[in-house]
Design a protein around this motif. Structure first.
Motif, PDB file in Angstrom:
ATOM      1  N   ASP A 187       0.830  -1.211   0.000  1.00  0.00           N
ATOM      2  CA  ASP A 187       0.000   0.000   0.000  1.00  0.00           C
ATOM      3  C   ASP A 187       0.861   1.255   0.000  1.00  0.00           C
ATOM      4  OD1 ASP A 187      -2.985  -0.957   0.522  1.00  0.00           O
ATOM      5  OD2 ASP A 187      -1.696  -2.164   1.793  1.00  0.00           O
ATOM      6  N   ALA A 188       1.944   1.232   0.799  1.00  0.00           N
ATOM      7  CA  ALA A 188       2.835   2.387   0.866  1.00  0.00           C
ATOM      8  C   ALA A 188       3.545   2.614  -0.462  1.00  0.00           C
ATOM      9  CB  ALA A 188       3.848   2.198   1.990  1.00  0.00           C
ATOM     10  N   LEU A 189       3.995   1.536  -1.094  1.00  0.00           N
ATOM     11  CA  LEU A 189       4.650   1.663  -2.393  1.00  0.00           C
ATOM     12  C   LEU A 189       3.683   2.182  -3.446  1.00  0.00           C
ATOM     13  CD1 LEU A 189       6.947  -1.494  -2.724  1.00  0.00           C
ATOM     14  CD2 LEU A 189       7.659   0.897  -2.719  1.00  0.00           C
ATOM     15  N   LEU A 190       2.472   1.637  -3.454  1.00  0.00           N
ATOM     16  CA  LEU A 190       1.473   2.063  -4.435  1.00  0.00           C
ATOM     17  C   LEU A 190       1.165   3.552  -4.282  1.00  0.00           C
ATOM     18  CD1 LEU A 190      -0.556   1.359  -6.662  1.00  0.00           C
ATOM     19  CD2 LEU A 190      -2.194   0.738  -4.869  1.00  0.00           C
ATOM     20  N   ALA A 191       1.011   4.011  -3.043  1.00  0.00           N
ATOM     21  CA  ALA A 191       0.731   5.423  -2.808  1.00  0.00           C
ATOM     22  C   ALA A 191       1.877   6.296  -3.313  1.00  0.00           C
ATOM     23  CB  ALA A 191       0.487   5.669  -1.322  1.00  0.00           C
ATOM     24  N   GLY A 192       3.112   5.856  -3.079  1.00  0.00           N
ATOM     25  CA  GLY A 192       4.264   6.616  -3.543  1.00  0.00           C
ATOM     26  C   GLY A 192       4.387   6.647  -5.052  1.00  0.00           C
ATOM     27  N   ILE A 193       4.053   5.541  -5.682  1.00  0.00           N
ATOM     28  CA  ILE A 193       4.101   5.486  -7.150  1.00  0.00           C
ATOM     29  C   ILE A 193       3.045   6.398  -7.753  1.00  0.00           C
ATOM     30  CG2 ILE A 193       3.709   3.979  -9.140  1.00  0.00           C
ATOM     31  CD1 ILE A 193       4.947   1.695  -7.456  1.00  0.00           C
ATOM     32  N   LYS A 194       1.831   6.355  -7.196  1.00  0.00           N
ATOM     33  CA  LYS A 194       0.759   7.207  -7.713  1.00  0.00           C
ATOM     34  C   LYS A 194       1.066   8.688  -7.495  1.00  0.00           C
ATOM     35  CE  LYS A 194      -3.100   3.950  -7.518  1.00  0.00           C
ATOM     36  NZ  LYS A 194      -4.455   3.660  -6.965  1.00  0.00           N
ATOM     37  N   ALA A 195       1.789   8.996  -6.411  1.00  0.00           N
ATOM     38  CA  ALA A 195       2.139  10.384  -6.129  1.00  0.00           C
ATOM     39  C   ALA A 195       3.340  10.855  -6.939  1.00  0.00           C
ATOM     40  CB  ALA A 195       2.422  10.553  -4.642  1.00  0.00           C
ATOM     41  N   GLY A 196       3.972   9.918  -7.651  1.00  0.00           N
ATOM     42  CA  GLY A 196       5.154  10.273  -8.431  1.00  0.00           C
ATOM     43  C   GLY A 196       6.428  10.320  -7.614  1.00  0.00           C
ATOM     44  N   THR A 197       6.365   9.862  -6.368  1.00  0.00           N
ATOM     45  CA  THR A 197       7.543   9.879  -5.489  1.00  0.00           C
ATOM     46  C   THR A 197       8.475   8.723  -5.774  1.00  0.00           C
ATOM     47  OG1 THR A 197       6.169  10.875  -3.770  1.00  0.00           O
ATOM     48  CG2 THR A 197       8.289   9.980  -3.086  1.00  0.00           C
ATOM     49  N   TYR A 198       7.905   7.556  -6.078  1.00  0.00           N
ATOM     50  CA  TYR A 198       8.692   6.359  -6.362  1.00  0.00           C
ATOM     51  C   TYR A 198       8.457   5.902  -7.789  1.00  0.00           C
ATOM     52  CZ  TYR A 198       8.134   6.163  -1.249  1.00  0.00           C
ATOM     53  OH  TYR A 198       8.059   6.466   0.085  1.00  0.00           O
ATOM     54  N   GLN A 199       9.444   5.279  -8.362  1.00  0.00           N
ATOM     55  CA  GLN A 199       9.269   4.642  -9.657  1.00  0.00           C
ATOM     56  C   GLN A 199       8.604   3.280  -9.441  1.00  0.00           C
ATOM     57  OE1 GLN A 199      13.137   3.495 -11.356  1.00  0.00           O
ATOM     58  NE2 GLN A 199      14.015   3.668  -9.309  1.00  0.00           N
ATOM     59  N   PRO A 200       7.903   2.754 -10.427  1.00  0.00           N
ATOM     60  CA  PRO A 200       7.332   1.410 -10.282  1.00  0.00           C
ATOM     61  C   PRO A 200       8.404   0.408  -9.883  1.00  0.00           C
ATOM     62  CG  PRO A 200       6.464   2.471 -12.227  1.00  0.00           C
ATOM     63  CD  PRO A 200       7.558   3.367 -11.713  1.00  0.00           C
ATOM     64  N   PHE A 370       8.760   2.284   7.604  1.00  0.00           N
ATOM     65  CA  PHE A 370       8.892   1.928   6.193  1.00  0.00           C
ATOM     66  C   PHE A 370       8.776   3.131   5.259  1.00  0.00           C
ATOM     67  CE2 PHE A 370       7.234   0.131   2.151  1.00  0.00           C
ATOM     68  CZ  PHE A 370       8.349  -0.618   1.810  1.00  0.00           C
ATOM     69  N   PRO A 371       7.779   4.024   5.430  1.00  0.00           N
ATOM     70  CA  PRO A 371       7.721   5.193   4.535  1.00  0.00           C
ATOM     71  C   PRO A 371       8.927   6.116   4.678  1.00  0.00           C
ATOM     72  CG  PRO A 371       5.623   4.864   5.656  1.00  0.00           C
ATOM     73  CD  PRO A 371       6.619   3.988   6.333  1.00  0.00           C
ATOM     74  N   LYS A 372       9.629   6.050   5.808  1.00  0.00           N
ATOM     75  CA  LYS A 372      10.792   6.894   6.021  1.00  0.00           C
ATOM     76  C   LYS A 372      12.063   6.313   5.402  1.00  0.00           C
ATOM     77  CE  LYS A 372       8.969   8.960  10.254  1.00  0.00           C
ATOM     78  NZ  LYS A 372       8.789  10.291   9.632  1.00  0.00           N
ATOM     79  N   ILE A 373      12.110   4.998   5.238  1.00  0.00           N
ATOM     80  CA  ILE A 373      13.293   4.409   4.609  1.00  0.00           C
ATOM     81  C   ILE A 373      13.136   4.293   3.091  1.00  0.00           C
ATOM     82  CG2 ILE A 373      13.766   3.101   6.715  1.00  0.00           C
ATOM     83  CD1 ILE A 373      12.974   0.550   5.186  1.00  0.00           C
ATOM     84  N   MET A 374      11.885   4.370   2.595  1.00  0.00           N
ATOM     85  CA  MET A 374      11.657   4.195   1.162  1.00  0.00           C
ATOM     86  C   MET A 374      12.321   5.272   0.295  1.00  0.00           C
ATOM     87  SD  MET A 374      10.596   1.583  -0.313  1.00  0.00           S
ATOM     88  CE  MET A 374      10.516   2.419  -1.893  1.00  0.00           C
ATOM     89  N   PRO A 375      12.300   6.556   0.683  1.00  0.00           N
ATOM     90  CA  PRO A 375      12.994   7.544  -0.157  1.00  0.00           C
ATOM     91  C   PRO A 375      14.481   7.234  -0.319  1.00  0.00           C
ATOM     92  CG  PRO A 375      11.491   8.641   1.340  1.00  0.00           C
ATOM     93  CD  PRO A 375      11.530   7.200   1.761  1.00  0.00           C
ATOM     94  N   TRP A 376      15.098   6.747   0.756  1.00  0.00           N
ATOM     95  CA  TRP A 376      16.513   6.354   0.665  1.00  0.00           C
ATOM     96  C   TRP A 376      16.685   5.161  -0.272  1.00  0.00           C
ATOM     97  CZ3 TRP A 376      19.266   1.934   1.842  1.00  0.00           C
ATOM     98  CH2 TRP A 376      20.662   2.048   1.863  1.00  0.00           C
TER      99      TRP A 376
END
Length: 391
Positions: A187-200, A370-376
């Protein structure tokens, strides 16, 4: 009164014995009163056992943590050491260009036995969680591994199956579905991808022990099994093959035993892993009653799996790692141990930390981290392309 430590245990013990003693006193001859006291004493005994287990495992350091109020704080990330060495080579695709028609993707996912995390109609917008079968080796049993496939994997067209992979490692005796259902990582990855923060990104989930329930601590046991090699090679290679992926980058993350394994993968295999992030992980194998002899009686083998020993006695590898924990967490996976580890890091290795104000050895804390380590992790996957092809 603290939720951990001797005072609470003493109070609960005294209260339990006092209520049990009162139930036997002649003044409480009435049957219903006596039964009520006995039932209360049993509840106190259960609370005492729970407090003892919590004190041992440090699952909930404070009352606020017990009732779900994990304080994430600023989540400031501090850096140690120098930047990891940039790899000179880009990755080669697995089995082709990474093109995957939408119809083929849907067929492959269905053949991999999807879970009920999302409906088939929602795969193009929500992605899917599927089961992978990863063999132990010749004659060995298969082991279930989960993979979350992002929506773009189902889109079809050029590069639909071209993306990085994050290998997520559970604690022991954890199961892969807890990463989906309790940590809410997909869920966290999906939210980040939809927000453009993470790549698929493909989320690959497994547990760092083999064969379960033997606790092999992400270690290549001299007499077998080769658990570390399985995490480093067999699991990601099989996922790339079964999912027809062109993997552009590979990183590892995990909690507890999985956190130790993620650091180990990054430090011992920097040729393959762009980085490793640990949540409440420790820094050397922690064998349990069902671990058996992990080191073949060899001190050298034991030391080779001790990350702090390696940093003290060898030149640090060109690796990037991140350590996440809370200020309240204790023991070998706690804040003090993390500071000891980080103090040993120097160039060409790089390390960062994420520290929460409160939290224990539990999913409430890891879900907050988890959301705090994902940008890294996203930065490692983008800027450190895979040096060796998977598959």
């Amino acid at each position: 009164m603290s939720l951990t430590g001797t005072p609470l245990l003493v109070v609960l013990t005294v209260v339990t014995l006092a209520i049990l003693g009162a139930a036997l006193h002649p003044v409480f001859r009435h049957r219903l009163r006596r039964l009520a006291l006995v039932a209360t004493a049993q509840l106190c005994a259960v609370a005492l056992i729970g407090a003892m287990a919590n004190d041992y495992g440090d699952f909930y350091p404070t009352w606020a943590d017990l009732f779900g109020a994990v304080h994430a704080g600023s989540g400031t990330t501090a850096s140690f050491g120098a930047a990891a060495v940039e790899p000179g080579a880009t990755n080669l695709p697995y089995g082709g260009s990474g093109d995957l028609p939408a119809a083929a993707a849907t067929s492959i996912a269905a053949g991999l036995s999807p879970t009920d995390w999302s409906r088939k109609a929602d795969w193009p917008t929500r992605g899917a969680v599927v089961h992978l079968k990863v063999p132990d080796g010749p004659g060995g049993p298969d082991d279930e591994v989960l993979a979350w496939l992002p929506p773009s994997w189902f889109s079809g067209g050029p590069g639909a199956a071209t993306m990085p992979m994050l290998e997520m490692l559970t604690g022991y005796p954890g199961t892969p579905d807890t990463v989906i259902n309790k940590m809410k990582a997909a869920d966290a990855l999906l939210a980040g991808i939809k927000a453009g923060t993470y790549q698929p990104t493909v989320l690959l989930i497994t547990r760092p022990v083999l064969p379960f329930p033997r606790d092999t601590e992400c270690t290549d046991v001299p007499s077998g099994p080769p658990t570390f090699s399985r995490m480093a090679d067999t699991v990601p290679d099989t996922a790339a093959t079964e999912l027809h992926l062109h993997v552009t980058g590979l990183a590892a993350a995990g909690y507890s035993t999985g956190g130790y394994c993620a650091l180990k993968l990054a430090m011992l295999r920097p040729d393959r892993f762009a980085g490793g992030a640990s949540m409440s992980g420790y820094y050397a194998p922690d064998p349990g009653l069902n671990s058996g002899d992990l080191f073949g009686g060899s001190t050298a083998t034991k030391n080779a799996n001790d990350l702090m020993w390696l940093l003290e006695h060898h030149k640090p590898p060109p690796a990037s790692v991140l350590v996440a924990c809370s200020k309240e967490e204790r023991f070998e996976s706690g804040y003090a141990a993390a500071q000891q580890f980080l103090a040993k890091v120097h160039s060409p290795m790089a390390a960062q930390e994420v520290v929460l104000d409160s939290g224990g050895h539990n999913f409430d804390t890891w879900r907050a981290e988890f959301p705090k380590i994902m940008p890294w992790l996203e930065g490692q996957l983008q800027h450190h392309p895979l040096r060796q092809p998977l598959g």
